[in-house]
Design an enzyme around this catalytic site. Structure first.
Site, mmCIF file in Angstrom:
data_model
loop_
_atom_site.group_PDB
_atom_site.id
_atom_site.type_symbol
_atom_site.label_atom_id
_atom_site.label_comp_id
_atom_site.label_asym_id
_atom_site.label_seq_id
_atom_site.Cartn_x
_atom_site.Cartn_y
_atom_site.Cartn_z
ATOM 1 N N GLU A 108 0.878 -1.176 0.000
ATOM 2 C CA GLU A 108 0.000 0.000 0.000
ATOM 3 C C GLU A 108 0.905 1.213 0.000
ATOM 4 O OE1 GLU A 108 -3.322 0.046 -0.159
ATOM 5 O OE2 GLU A 108 -3.564 -2.126 -0.119
ATOM 6 N N CYS A 164 -2.304 9.367 2.511
ATOM 7 C CA CYS A 164 -1.796 8.810 1.247
ATOM 8 C C CYS A 164 -2.663 9.187 0.057
ATOM 9 C CB CYS A 164 -1.681 7.298 1.364
ATOM 10 S SG CYS A 164 -3.226 6.508 1.815
HETATM 11 P P1 NAD Z 1 7.379 5.133 7.669
HETATM 12 O O1 NAD Z 1 8.635 5.911 7.740
HETATM 13 O O2 NAD Z 1 6.533 5.006 8.893
HETATM 14 O O3 NAD Z 1 7.744 3.699 7.098
HETATM 15 C C1 NAD Z 1 6.781 2.699 6.956
HETATM 16 C C2 NAD Z 1 7.270 1.430 7.629
HETATM 17 O O4 NAD Z 1 8.426 0.971 6.964
HETATM 18 C C3 NAD Z 1 7.644 1.658 9.085
HETATM 19 O O5 NAD Z 1 7.069 0.639 9.861
HETATM 20 C C4 NAD Z 1 9.150 1.624 9.082
HETATM 21 O O6 NAD Z 1 9.682 1.071 10.262
HETATM 22 C C5 NAD Z 1 9.483 0.765 7.880
HETATM 23 N N1 NAD Z 1 10.718 1.170 7.234
HETATM 24 C C6 NAD Z 1 11.141 2.429 6.997
HETATM 25 N N2 NAD Z 1 12.325 2.415 6.348
HETATM 26 C C7 NAD Z 1 12.654 1.122 6.178
HETATM 27 C C8 NAD Z 1 13.752 0.442 5.567
HETATM 28 N N3 NAD Z 1 14.759 1.115 5.023
HETATM 29 N N4 NAD Z 1 13.749 -0.906 5.564
HETATM 30 C C9 NAD Z 1 12.736 -1.586 6.118
HETATM 31 N N5 NAD Z 1 11.676 -1.003 6.708
HETATM 32 C C10 NAD Z 1 11.617 0.327 6.740
HETATM 33 O O7 NAD Z 1 6.412 5.699 6.592
HETATM 34 P P2 NAD Z 1 6.746 6.363 5.212
HETATM 35 O O8 NAD Z 1 7.509 5.405 4.375
HETATM 36 O O9 NAD Z 1 7.229 7.743 5.413
HETATM 37 O O10 NAD Z 1 5.220 6.419 4.697
HETATM 38 C C11 NAD Z 1 4.747 7.449 3.944
HETATM 39 C C12 NAD Z 1 4.321 6.884 2.611
HETATM 40 O O11 NAD Z 1 3.350 5.877 2.826
HETATM 41 C C13 NAD Z 1 3.676 7.916 1.725
HETATM 42 O O12 NAD Z 1 4.143 7.741 0.423
HETATM 43 C C14 NAD Z 1 2.205 7.566 1.795
HETATM 44 O O13 NAD Z 1 1.485 7.933 0.646
HETATM 45 C C15 NAD Z 1 2.267 6.075 1.954
HETATM 46 N N6 NAD Z 1 1.053 5.589 2.587
HETATM 47 C C16 NAD Z 1 0.243 4.784 1.864
HETATM 48 C C17 NAD Z 1 -0.946 4.355 2.407
HETATM 49 C C18 NAD Z 1 -1.874 3.458 1.627
HETATM 50 O O14 NAD Z 1 -2.813 2.968 2.219
HETATM 51 N N7 NAD Z 1 -1.652 3.244 0.341
HETATM 52 C C19 NAD Z 1 -1.310 4.744 3.695
HETATM 53 C C20 NAD Z 1 -0.449 5.547 4.408
HETATM 54 C C21 NAD Z 1 0.731 5.976 3.850
#
Ligand code: NAD
Length: 506
Positions: A217, A251
């Site tokens: 997602e 998102c």
């Molecule tokens: P985040 O930093 O919370 O990361 C998400 C998860 O990935 C966390 O649990 C984190 O621990 C893990 N993570 C982070 N870096 C990692 C790595 N290098 N290796 C392994 N795991 C890792 O969140 P984010 O990535 O900043 O999320 C924001 C993005 O998520 C935006 O692009 C948003 O659009 C998208 N998003 C999508 C949805 C959906 O339902 N499609 C919902 C919410 C957010």
């Protein structure tokens, strides 16, 4: 406050325990699943205030946004799953062709096993507990890993989960990149990930080691396309609501606007009044407006405002100490502007001028497929044209976000905005393996022995008649053949039935 990370050394025991629970079939009985879903509902119901407090500490999220955007959606999904689980989980008996009439064919709805659910920080309760509803409903065991960036929420989820759910089957693991990287070394039966595309690629790569299926997602730049004939007052209210909900850190928030110059002017006239109506004269003082999650994301957004070559016409106020960014409209943004590179994920709203809807569609198609698309128009042909000529995860017409709140609509992306979809029954299906089962009776041997070598033409023809359909879409002559084939098929069955009766039924 610091979040207590789960020790990596505990992972082997945790995973072994959950795998054992699954192997012993403990999570499979329907009543067990319903009971766990009921407890998950109670977890949210009985601790509503504590969870809202945690979300406020992490994101300054107003209680209404926490309830409408997170807690109540999960509760609704629990109720939906409890109500429909018998139907979803029951085996599906399928229609079979003539040759298979003597067999019993059905599809079992088997849980896939142990699943890993990794959430992001912007809806930190929803993004781990909503997929968990699907995992429980499907009969899986599960590990959830909330985002470490929403630390108050991650702490409360970790504290509450074992008080309500079966600890032998469901476990919360807290941690950051190191912990997730370590977790991904283990074999799971499904990985459900929400977050950025960059990390999504790492998850997919790690999953490929075991050929583990993934649901991703992700995000992307979701456009709002405004036609010239819309109700500007209503459109302004809806766009501002969607862009300021959780301070644009959603998102599926509308990322940017595509419209003509005339429409840009008409829209911008409405915005100040709508902002005042929704948040008062000083937005920073409004209790209803969320904050940016941390200084890294705040600095990223402020840098975008510094780098844009568009005109900041409304908003622009920022306060680093308070992680506050005012809803900000930037007009006349060009296609190659910094604001148009990546998903903004904050309360900045660029407006890109296009000549017409056709050009807007072309603009969207030059980018990755968005997670959502928001056409605003009074003309059905225009809406149809936009939908026919674009691709996106989902669509709300003349409004924003709300398609994602309907549990009967699958939610997910396409291409770079994600793979797989969930919510309602779809969540159950993600964690379910549709296992095809055919039960062959011994007495059908007279018919089926025709498949064995040595092959001959007659046996082939009989099997071919019995097993494969003939087209009924061509001319009358073929239709006649189709009838003859059917008659021959039925005759064969009667002959076999006759032999079976003679041999076995005295
Ligand atoms: P985040 O930093 O919370 O990361 C998400 C998860 O990935 C966390 O649990 C984190 O621990 C893990 N993570 C982070 N870096 C990692 C790595 N290098 N290796 C392994 N795991 C890792 O969140 P984010 O990535 O900043 O999320 C924001 C993005 O998520 C935006 O692009 C948003 O659009 C998208 N998003 C999508 C949805 C959906 O339902 N499609 C919902 C919410 C957010």
């Amino acid at each position: 406050m610091t979040l207590k990370y789960t020790a990596v050394s505990e992972f082997p025991q945790i995973i072994e325990k959950l795998e054992n629970t699954f192997s012993k079939n403990l999570t499979k009985p329907i009543n067990y699943r319903k009971k766990q879903l009921e407890r998950l509902y109670n977890l949210l119901d009985e601790n509503e205030q504590e969870i809202c407090d945690a979300l406020y500490k992490d994101l300054h999220k107003h209680k209404t946004e926490s309830l409408l955007g997170e807690i109540n959606v999960i509760k609704q999904d629990c109720l939906d799953a409890i109500e429909h689980l018998d139907e979803w989980a029951s085996p599906e008996y399928v229609k079979v062709g003539v040759a298979f009439k003597l067999n019993r064919c059905h599809i079992r709805k088997d849980p896939v096993g142990l699943v890993l659910i990794i959430g992001a920080w912007n809806y930190p309760v929803y993004l781990v507990l909503l997929p968990l509803v699907g995992a429980i409903a499907a009969g899986c065991t599960a590990i959830i890993k909330p985002s470490e960036l929403a630390m108050y929420t991650a702490t409360i989820i970790d504290a509450l989960l074992p008080k309500y759910l079966d600890q032998e089957a469901y476990k919360c693991i807290n941690g950051g990149v190191t912990e997730v990287t370590e977790l991904l070394k283990y074999k799971f039966d499904h990985i459900f990930y929400t977050g950025s595309g960059a990390v999504g690629k790492k998850i997919m790569l790690a999953a490929s080691n075991y050929l583990t299926p993934v649901t991703l997602e992700l995000g992307g730049k979701s456009p709002a396309i405004l036609d010239d004939n819309i109700n500007f007052s209503v459109t302004a209210k809806r766009l501002i609501w969607a862009k300021s909900f959780n301070s644009g850190q959603t998102c599926i928030a509308p990322d940017y606007i595509l419209c003509t110059k005339k429409t840009q002017e008409a829209l911008l006239k409405e915005i100040p009044k709508v902002l005042r109506d929704q948040f008062g004269n000083d937005i920073q003082k409004s209790p209803d407006y969320a904050r940016i999650i941390n200084h890294r994301h705040f600095d990223r957004l402020v840098k975008l405002l510094e780098q844009t070559k568009g005109n900041i016409v409304i908003g622009g106020k920022t306060d680093r100490n308070d992680l506050f960014i005012e809803p900000t409209f930037v007009e006349n943004v060009l296609k190659d502007d910094k604001l148009m590179e990546d998903e903004i994920f904050g309360p900045i709203f660029p407006i890109v001028i296009v000549e017409n809807i056709k050009e807007a569609v072309k603009f969207i198609n030059e980018k990755d497929f968005p997670l959502s698309l928001y056409p605003f128009s009074n003309d059905n042909d225009t809406i149809k044209f936009i939908l026919d000529n674009t691709r996106s995860g989902g669509v709300t017409v003349n409004d924003c976000l709300i398609h994602a709140t309907v549990p009967t609509l699958p939610f997910g992306g396409i291409g770079a905005s994600g793979t797989g979809s969930y919510h309602g029954r779809k969540s159950f299906e993600i964690f379910t393996h549709e296992r095809s089962v055919l039960k062959s009776p011994f007495f059908s041997e007279k018919l089926l022995e025709r498949r064995y070598a040595p092959y001959n033409e007659l046996n082939y023809k009989i099997l071919n008649w019995l097993m494969f359909s003939k087209p009924n879409f061509t001319n009358k002559r073929n239709k006649g053949k189709w009838k003859i084939n059917n008659i021959l098929g039925v005759l064969c069955i009667i002959i076999v039935a006759y032999f079976v009766k003679k041999k076995f039924i005295k």
